[in-house]
Design a protein around this motif. Structure first.
Motif, mmCIF file in Angstrom:
data_model
loop_
_atom_site.group_PDB
_atom_site.id
_atom_site.type_symbol
_atom_site.label_atom_id
_atom_site.label_comp_id
_atom_site.label_asym_id
_atom_site.label_seq_id
_atom_site.Cartn_x
_atom_site.Cartn_y
_atom_site.Cartn_z
ATOM 1 N N GLY A 187 0.898 -1.044 0.447
ATOM 2 C CA GLY A 187 0.081 0.503 -0.074
ATOM 3 C C GLY A 187 1.310 1.182 -0.365
ATOM 4 N N LEU A 188 0.555 2.278 -0.766
ATOM 5 C CA LEU A 188 0.842 3.907 -0.431
ATOM 6 C C LEU A 188 -0.618 4.994 0.544
ATOM 7 C CD1 LEU A 188 1.308 2.309 -3.768
ATOM 8 C CD2 LEU A 188 2.762 4.448 -4.299
ATOM 9 N N ASN A 189 0.658 5.503 1.289
ATOM 10 C CA ASN A 189 -0.406 6.636 1.731
ATOM 11 C C ASN A 189 -0.008 8.012 1.710
ATOM 12 O OD1 ASN A 189 1.830 7.228 2.250
ATOM 13 N ND2 ASN A 189 2.195 6.776 4.676
ATOM 14 N N THR A 190 0.032 7.919 -0.090
ATOM 15 C CA THR A 190 0.525 9.044 -1.087
ATOM 16 C C THR A 190 -1.079 10.039 -0.947
ATOM 17 O OG1 THR A 190 -0.571 7.855 -2.472
ATOM 18 C CG2 THR A 190 1.763 7.864 -2.521
ATOM 19 N N ALA A 191 -1.479 11.557 -1.162
ATOM 20 C CA ALA A 191 -2.635 12.100 -1.134
ATOM 21 C C ALA A 191 -1.959 13.507 -1.992
ATOM 22 C CB ALA A 191 -2.470 13.083 0.582
ATOM 23 N N PHE A 192 -3.315 13.514 -2.445
ATOM 24 C CA PHE A 192 -2.984 14.766 -3.358
ATOM 25 C C PHE A 192 -2.519 15.857 -3.187
ATOM 26 C CE2 PHE A 192 -5.835 11.190 -6.498
ATOM 27 C CZ PHE A 192 -4.833 11.415 -6.931
ATOM 28 N N ARG A 193 -1.817 16.647 -4.263
ATOM 29 C CA ARG A 193 -1.552 18.491 -3.678
ATOM 30 C C ARG A 193 -2.606 18.910 -2.786
ATOM 31 N NH1 ARG A 193 1.870 18.784 -8.048
ATOM 32 N NH2 ARG A 193 3.602 17.845 -6.880
ATOM 33 N N SER A 194 -3.826 18.825 -3.948
ATOM 34 C CA SER A 194 -4.874 19.564 -4.182
ATOM 35 C C SER A 194 -5.338 19.179 -2.174
ATOM 36 C CB SER A 194 -5.680 19.515 -5.375
ATOM 37 O OG SER A 194 -6.178 17.926 -5.069
ATOM 38 N N ASP A 195 -6.089 18.838 -1.602
ATOM 39 C CA ASP A 195 -6.213 17.761 -0.757
ATOM 40 C C ASP A 195 -5.360 18.826 0.550
ATOM 41 O OD1 ASP A 195 -8.649 17.562 -1.043
ATOM 42 O OD2 ASP A 195 -7.610 14.817 -1.016
ATOM 43 N N LEU A 196 -3.781 18.786 0.361
ATOM 44 C CA LEU A 196 -2.692 19.347 1.062
ATOM 45 C C LEU A 196 -2.929 20.778 0.917
ATOM 46 C CD1 LEU A 196 0.042 16.559 0.317
ATOM 47 C CD2 LEU A 196 -1.492 16.363 2.804
ATOM 48 N N ALA A 197 -3.294 21.287 -0.087
ATOM 49 C CA ALA A 197 -3.140 22.144 -0.171
ATOM 50 C C ALA A 197 -4.474 23.169 0.271
ATOM 51 C CB ALA A 197 -3.063 23.021 -1.528
ATOM 52 N N VAL A 198 -5.865 22.523 0.500
ATOM 53 C CA VAL A 198 -7.255 22.806 1.487
ATOM 54 C C VAL A 198 -7.006 22.799 2.561
ATOM 55 C CG1 VAL A 198 -9.534 22.480 1.379
ATOM 56 C CG2 VAL A 198 -8.646 21.985 -0.716
ATOM 57 N N ALA A 199 -6.175 22.259 2.671
ATOM 58 C CA ALA A 199 -5.889 21.954 4.961
ATOM 59 C C ALA A 199 -5.080 22.105 4.756
ATOM 60 C CB ALA A 199 -5.017 20.666 4.596
ATOM 61 N N ALA A 200 -4.180 23.116 4.455
ATOM 62 C CA ALA A 200 -2.780 24.397 4.631
ATOM 63 C C ALA A 200 -3.911 25.467 4.539
ATOM 64 C CB ALA A 200 -1.421 24.021 3.563
ATOM 65 N N ALA A 201 -4.663 25.742 3.979
ATOM 66 C CA ALA A 201 -5.973 26.165 3.979
ATOM 67 C C ALA A 201 -6.281 26.678 5.153
ATOM 68 C CB ALA A 201 -6.249 27.023 2.849
ATOM 69 N N ASN A 202 -7.204 25.643 5.337
ATOM 70 C CA ASN A 202 -7.742 26.055 6.307
ATOM 71 C C ASN A 202 -6.635 26.323 8.218
ATOM 72 O OD1 ASN A 202 -9.836 24.776 4.934
ATOM 73 N ND2 ASN A 202 -10.031 22.732 5.679
ATOM 74 N N VAL A 203 -5.915 25.562 7.873
ATOM 75 C CA VAL A 203 -4.710 25.374 9.256
ATOM 76 C C VAL A 203 -4.614 27.379 9.460
ATOM 77 C CG1 VAL A 203 -2.113 25.128 9.777
ATOM 78 C CG2 VAL A 203 -3.577 23.581 9.447
ATOM 79 N N LEU A 204 -3.777 27.451 7.897
ATOM 80 C CA LEU A 204 -3.639 29.170 8.021
ATOM 81 C C LEU A 204 -5.111 29.956 8.235
ATOM 82 C CD1 LEU A 204 -1.708 29.123 5.089
ATOM 83 C CD2 LEU A 204 -0.875 29.587 6.643
ATOM 84 N N THR A 205 -5.874 29.743 8.331
ATOM 85 C CA THR A 205 -7.516 30.713 8.401
ATOM 86 C C THR A 205 -8.541 30.555 9.678
ATOM 87 O OG1 THR A 205 -8.753 29.276 6.800
ATOM 88 C CG2 THR A 205 -7.422 30.914 5.957
ATOM 89 N N GLY A 206 -7.521 29.045 10.051
ATOM 90 C CA GLY A 206 -8.877 28.347 11.258
ATOM 91 C C GLY A 206 -7.543 28.444 12.388
ATOM 92 N N GLU A 207 -8.747 28.121 14.055
ATOM 93 C CA GLU A 207 -8.750 27.953 15.113
ATOM 94 C C GLU A 207 -8.231 27.229 15.371
ATOM 95 O OE1 GLU A 207 -8.417 31.100 16.389
ATOM 96 O OE2 GLU A 207 -8.634 31.995 14.933
#
Length: 257
Positions: free
Chosen positions: A156-176
């Motif tokens: 198995g591979l636990n890779t993630a798409f760059r697009s999802d990781l970008a959404v996660a980063a944006a959520n962290v930058l703007t969330g609490e």
């Protein structure tokens, strides 16, 4: 104000796209002519600490995207210069795109990430660490002559798409609630044989090609090193991450009888 370093790269551009309607965003790039459109731009070069201090000035939150430099010693120097610049100008918080496993190994490709994480902790700045897995974008299987091939031993591979990781980063930058956290991001586990089955094509295991990065990664997959799973990415996204099988089905299904 949110400042995105290395914003001209594919990941930085995706993060900015996710932040355009969420507040003031500034793109920091080495070459302003290659900057994303529609946002303020500042010049900031990881090899020019003075430029970083100017570029990071006034940042409430800074996304420090890891340098594309392959030489670990040079990458460490670049990252430490960026952390020092962030501290010098009093950045409100620093969010760093680290690498999965950086907290457990100090050799090879994780060396620079671990050194940067330690520098961030030592800086005293509020922080969030985003430990990325390998990007799924680079591993999406392709059907050739009615078959999918790999040298992964069916593991198995636990890779993630760059697009999802970008959404996660944006959520962290703007969330609490993210400060002081270290997130170990993993995508939904998948394998090349599973994708072949989903597409109704043959899977063939091939021997490794000549030594190189992909050969090394395939060996890691065969050893089970990419099968770790955590709930962190889904939790930060607020939804399930995109699977490789769903991406491949969407791309190839019309071609399969």
């Amino acid at each position: 104000m949110i400042v995105i370093s290395a914003a001209s790269g594919a990941f930085g551009r995706l993060v900015i796209d996710n932040l355009r309607t969420r507040g003031d965003v500034v793109a920091v790039v080495r070459d302003p002519e290659r900057a994303p459109e529609g946002v303020p731009v500042r010049r900031g070069d990881y090899d020019d600490p003075a430029s970083l201090r100017v570029a990071f000035e006034g940042a409430g939150r800074l996304l420090l995207i890891s340098s594309p430099e392959l030489d670990s010693a040079r990458r460490i120097g670049q990252h430490l210069a960026a952390v020092a610049a962030a501290k010098d100008v009093g950045v409100g918080a620093i969010v760093f795109t680290s690498f999965l496993g950086a907290d457990t190994a100090a050799t090879g490709m994780t060396e620079a990430y671990l050194a940067t994480e330690r520098a961030i902790l030592d800086s005293g700045l509020p922080y969030t660490l985003l430990r990325h897995p390998f990007y799924s974008d680079a591993f999406v299987p392709q059907v050739s002559d009615g078959a999918i091939t790999s040298s992964t031993g069916g593991r198995g591979l636990n890779t993630a798409f760059r697009s999802d990781l970008a959404v996660a980063a944006a959520n962290v930058l703007t969330g609490e609630g993210h400060l002081g956290q270290a997130y170990d991001f993993t995508g939904p586990l998948w394998s090349y044989p599973e994708v072949a089955t989903a597409l109704g094509v043959t899977y063939r295991e091939l021997p490794d090609a000549d030594p190189g990065p992909m050969s090394w990664i395939s060996a890691q997959v065969r050893a089970g090193a990419l099968e770790r799973q955590t709930p962190d990415l889904e939790r930060v996204l607020g939804r399930p991450a995109e699977t490789v099988i769903s991406r491949v089905l969407g791309r190839h299904l019309p071609r399969v009888p």
